[in-house]
Write an enzyme that holds these catalytic residues in place. Structure first.
Site, PDB file in Angstrom:
ATOM      1  N   ASP A  15      -6.315 -21.986 -80.161  1.00  0.00           N
ATOM      2  CA  ASP A  15      -5.080 -21.838 -80.949  1.00  0.00           C
ATOM      3  C   ASP A  15      -4.386 -23.195 -81.096  1.00  0.00           C
ATOM      4  O   ASP A  15      -3.890 -23.542 -82.173  1.00  0.00           O
ATOM      5  CB  ASP A  15      -4.084 -20.903 -80.245  1.00  0.00           C
ATOM      6  CG  ASP A  15      -4.471 -19.428 -80.385  1.00  0.00           C
ATOM      7  OD1 ASP A  15      -5.151 -19.090 -81.363  1.00  0.00           O
ATOM      8  OD2 ASP A  15      -4.086 -18.638 -79.500  1.00  0.00           O
ATOM      9  N   LYS A  75      -4.204 -13.074 -72.538  1.00  0.00           N
ATOM     10  CA  LYS A  75      -4.478 -14.511 -72.637  1.00  0.00           C
ATOM     11  C   LYS A  75      -4.122 -15.282 -71.359  1.00  0.00           C
ATOM     12  O   LYS A  75      -4.740 -16.288 -71.044  1.00  0.00           O
ATOM     13  CB  LYS A  75      -3.711 -15.117 -73.810  1.00  0.00           C
ATOM     14  CG  LYS A  75      -4.296 -14.816 -75.174  1.00  0.00           C
ATOM     15  CD  LYS A  75      -3.535 -15.583 -76.252  1.00  0.00           C
ATOM     16  CE  LYS A  75      -4.056 -15.233 -77.622  1.00  0.00           C
ATOM     17  NZ  LYS A  75      -3.401 -15.988 -78.693  1.00  0.00           N
TER      18      LYS A  75
HETATM   19  P1  NAP Z   1       5.728 -13.853 -77.524  1.00  0.00           P
HETATM   20  O1  NAP Z   1       5.113 -14.556 -76.380  1.00  0.00           O
HETATM   21  O2  NAP Z   1       6.215 -12.471 -77.366  1.00  0.00           O
HETATM   22  O3  NAP Z   1       6.972 -14.767 -78.038  1.00  0.00           O
HETATM   23  C1  NAP Z   1       7.762 -14.374 -79.100  1.00  0.00           C
HETATM   24  C2  NAP Z   1       8.873 -15.391 -79.317  1.00  0.00           C
HETATM   25  O4  NAP Z   1       9.591 -14.989 -80.467  1.00  0.00           O
HETATM   26  C3  NAP Z   1       9.876 -15.456 -78.184  1.00  0.00           C
HETATM   27  O5  NAP Z   1      10.304 -16.773 -78.045  1.00  0.00           O
HETATM   28  C4  NAP Z   1      11.017 -14.551 -78.672  1.00  0.00           C
HETATM   29  O6  NAP Z   1      12.287 -14.954 -78.223  1.00  0.00           O
HETATM   30  C5  NAP Z   1      10.953 -14.770 -80.136  1.00  0.00           C
HETATM   31  N1  NAP Z   1      11.439 -13.585 -80.846  1.00  0.00           N
HETATM   32  C6  NAP Z   1      10.825 -12.382 -80.894  1.00  0.00           C
HETATM   33  N2  NAP Z   1      11.547 -11.527 -81.654  1.00  0.00           N
HETATM   34  C7  NAP Z   1      12.641 -12.211 -82.074  1.00  0.00           C
HETATM   35  C8  NAP Z   1      13.750 -11.867 -82.885  1.00  0.00           C
HETATM   36  N3  NAP Z   1      13.889 -10.655 -83.423  1.00  0.00           N
HETATM   37  N4  NAP Z   1      14.699 -12.818 -83.110  1.00  0.00           N
HETATM   38  C9  NAP Z   1      14.558 -14.049 -82.584  1.00  0.00           C
HETATM   39  N5  NAP Z   1      13.529 -14.442 -81.807  1.00  0.00           N
HETATM   40  C10 NAP Z   1      12.565 -13.525 -81.550  1.00  0.00           C
HETATM   41  O7  NAP Z   1       4.731 -13.820 -78.778  1.00  0.00           O
HETATM   42  P2  NAP Z   1       3.617 -14.917 -79.149  1.00  0.00           P
HETATM   43  O8  NAP Z   1       2.342 -14.612 -78.465  1.00  0.00           O
HETATM   44  O9  NAP Z   1       4.188 -16.261 -78.983  1.00  0.00           O
HETATM   45  O10 NAP Z   1       3.364 -14.603 -80.707  1.00  0.00           O
HETATM   46  C11 NAP Z   1       4.405 -14.754 -81.633  1.00  0.00           C
HETATM   47  C12 NAP Z   1       3.865 -14.695 -83.067  1.00  0.00           C
HETATM   48  O11 NAP Z   1       2.993 -15.785 -83.307  1.00  0.00           O
HETATM   49  C13 NAP Z   1       3.024 -13.465 -83.355  1.00  0.00           C
HETATM   50  O12 NAP Z   1       3.853 -12.442 -83.829  1.00  0.00           O
HETATM   51  C14 NAP Z   1       2.016 -13.923 -84.391  1.00  0.00           C
HETATM   52  O13 NAP Z   1       2.449 -13.557 -85.687  1.00  0.00           O
HETATM   53  C15 NAP Z   1       2.041 -15.421 -84.286  1.00  0.00           C
HETATM   54  N6  NAP Z   1       0.702 -15.954 -83.904  1.00  0.00           N
HETATM   55  C16 NAP Z   1      -0.098 -16.372 -84.924  1.00  0.00           C
HETATM   56  C17 NAP Z   1      -1.348 -16.890 -84.633  1.00  0.00           C
HETATM   57  C18 NAP Z   1      -2.231 -17.351 -85.758  1.00  0.00           C
HETATM   58  O14 NAP Z   1      -3.430 -17.569 -85.542  1.00  0.00           O
HETATM   59  N7  NAP Z   1      -1.710 -17.539 -86.950  1.00  0.00           N
HETATM   60  C19 NAP Z   1      -1.780 -16.977 -83.304  1.00  0.00           C
HETATM   61  C20 NAP Z   1      -0.923 -16.538 -82.288  1.00  0.00           C
HETATM   62  C21 NAP Z   1       0.319 -16.035 -82.605  1.00  0.00           C
HETATM   63  P3  NAP Z   1      12.881 -14.574 -76.772  1.00  0.00           P
HETATM   64  O15 NAP Z   1      12.352 -15.610 -75.845  1.00  0.00           O
HETATM   65  O16 NAP Z   1      14.343 -14.622 -76.977  1.00  0.00           O
HETATM   66  O17 NAP Z   1      12.375 -13.186 -76.465  1.00  0.00           O
END
Ligand code: NAP
Length: 509
Positions: free
Chosen positions: A339, A300
């Protein structure tokens, strides 16, 4: 005009008896638009008598082959002459196609009323373009009596699959007698199977429902027929896709193909597994076939540098999830982000307005950026809470938000909480980013995680008397916006929602 392409379903059965007992395959024996590939080298009970029994059922739709051991054949001890003898019996019986490898001598073989496929398989690699064209394809298609040249190759990456485009650009027009089918195996080659008819090939291969398939990456016939509408695809169709890695479980192909079919649009949407540089894929393959695309993890952010135009929302987020070919030029894509507005829509429809509402975002990754930009655009105030506080601080400074900790929660007046962390996502379905008593009473709770549909966080929020929004709504919302951007037509939102919901429920079972 080429006739509609067929779907050739490969048999996987260890014996002719097993095949004859298989109701699914028997139902395809006379079905229009289908072929059944009889792999004689698979059958451990092959004899003149059993072949006769198989042909009595399958001949009207049969494509018969006895694969050479050097090209994946399972009977190394059978001589070329004996293999040819069986194929001659099949031709005499009146089958549709006989497939013989280019390396197999065909002296004395008479195809009778069948069409002859000359084939070449490499289960290890893709040869370079010059070798493929002049040493493999040209000599094959120049041979007398050949109706179809079939070439199946194993790409190491999606970039290797560009070989199919190079070859198709010089064949399947009127100047070449035999039609060509070039298939790239594996997950990265799926598009070459789905788009065979787009390039003028007479058929593509599929596996039976629940069958292993005869080559890696073969879709089922039902997927080709019902999901991709394979038999209707011709070169006038618009091709879209989702680009990411991993991509196998994406629900976007189901959502978009169902919507295209509902509106009767000549459009197909295919998953592309792209491991390497995303613009390398677009330069080699994507730009030649894709009118638009969904972009997902991990591309992305890196896709932005190759876009010819990027809309302001995507620019602010630093991430593009949608590409669309310019309307006014053949080259170049505009990048946008659906999004962010989809997330804002979810909150707005539950809260009425986002103006001056206080939204707490859990997480500080890509989804958090999109949600923050989306809700701020509509006048909301944003706080962020993240495991790594420094990451939240950097993002908050950039976007004009504040950073909070768990201890602050009870003192804050929060209108909505949005979870953008993967906490609670399958298989860790018992986890929640907040304890029940940390959820402020009366606020809206929206979890972007949609597998499971009802996350632990949403269950806890409900117990606290909070309104909740499921992540599925954002997924559907971003897809609806993509569909409308590409087609200029109102998306069938309810249908898109229903098919995705059904698929998720099936998976969760
Ligand atoms: P990302 O860039 O990897 O960010 C993940 C975030 O979650 C980071 O801030 C991370 O914290 C935190 N995190 C991960 N594991 C954790 C844990 N065990 N405990 C506490 N904090 C944790 O991922 P992303 O692209 O933002 O996507 C995240 C989620 O959004 C996806 O898993 C998906 O389910 C959801 N999503 C949904 C849609 C939809 O259409 N519904 C669209 C996009 C995403 P740190 O900074 O500390 O690493």
């Amino acid at each position: 005009m080429n006739p509609k392409p067929s779907i050739c379903v490969a048999t996987h059965h260890a014996s002719i008896q097993d095949l004859l007992n298989d109701a699914e395959f028997r139902s395809l024996a006379n079905r229009e638009g289908f072929l059944v590939e009889l792999r004689l080298d698979f059958f451990n009970d092959l004899s003149d008598e059993t072949l006769q029994q198989a042909l009595a059922v399958f001949a009207p739709n049969a494509l018969v082959t006895f694969r050479h051991p050097l090209e994946g054949g399972k009977q190394p001890d059978v001589t070329d002459a004996e293999r040819l003898r069986y194929l001659q019996r099949a031709a005499n019986h009146g089958v549709k196609y006989i497939d013989i490898e280019a390396r197999t001598p065909r002296d004395g073989f008479d195809k009778r009323g069948a069409k002859l496929i000359l084939s070449y398989h490499d289960f290890e690699k893709v040869p370079d373009e010059a070798t493929l064209y002049s040493k493999i394809w040209q000599p094959m298609q120049a041979q007398p009596g050949v109706d179809v040249v079939k070439i199946a190759l194993m790409p190491k990456s999606v970039d290797d699959t560009s070989i199919a485009l190079s070859l198709y650009s010089g064949c399947n027009d009127n100047s070449v007698r035999a039609s060509t089918l070039i298939l790239c195996m594996g997950e990265t080659g799926l598009w070459t199977r789905v788009l065979a008819g787009f390039f003028g090939a007479p058929f593509t291969y599929a596996r039976g429902e629940g069958a292993p398939g005869t080559a890696p990456g073969q879709p089922t016939w039902r997927e080709l027929d019902e999901l991709y509408r394979f038999r209707d695809i011709d070169k006038s169709w618009n091709v879209y896709g989702v680009i990411g890695n991993p991509i196998g479980h994406s629900l976007s192909p189901l959502m978009h193909n169902s919507a295209f079919a509902e509106l009767g649009l000549p459009c197909v949407y295919i998953p592309f597994k792209v491991e390497g540089k995303v613009w390398g894929f677009f330069q080699d393959v994507g730009q030649y076939i894709l009118q638009g695309a969904s972009i997902t993890i991990p591309h992305k952010e890196s896709i932005i540098t190759g876009c010819h135009e990027v809309d302001p929302v995507a620019q602010a987020i630093g991430a593009v999830n949608t590409l669309k070919h310019f309307d006014y030029a053949d080259e170049g894509y505009t990048g946008s982000n659906t999004d962010a507005p989809a997330a804002a829509d979810c909150l707005e429809s539950a809260l009425g307005t986002l103006k001056d509402k206080h939204v707490l975002i859990l997480g500080a990754g890509g989804a958090a950026r999109a949600v923050a930009v989306g809700v701020k655009e509509r006048g909301a105030r944003v706080s962020m809470l993240n495991r790594t506080r420094e990451r939240a601080e950097a993002l908050a400074e950039e976007l004009g938000a504040t950073v909070v900790s768990h201890d602050d929660l009870s003192a804050l007046r929060i209108d909505a909480i949005v979870n953008t962390t993967p906490i609670g996502m399958y298989p860790n379905v018992d986890a929640s980013p907040l304890e029940e008593n940390q959820i402020p009473k009366g606020c809206l709770v929206f979890d972007t995680v949609y597998n499971p549909l009802r996350t632990r966080l949403l269950e806890l929020a409900e117990k606290r008397g909070c309104k909740t929004v499921e992540g599925l709504e954002m997924f559907i919302g971003q897809g609806v916006r993509q569909f409308e951007l590409w087609t200029g037509k109102a998306a069938p939102r309810e249908l898109m929602r229903r098919v995705v919901l059904d698929a998720l429920k099936k998976r969760q079972k």
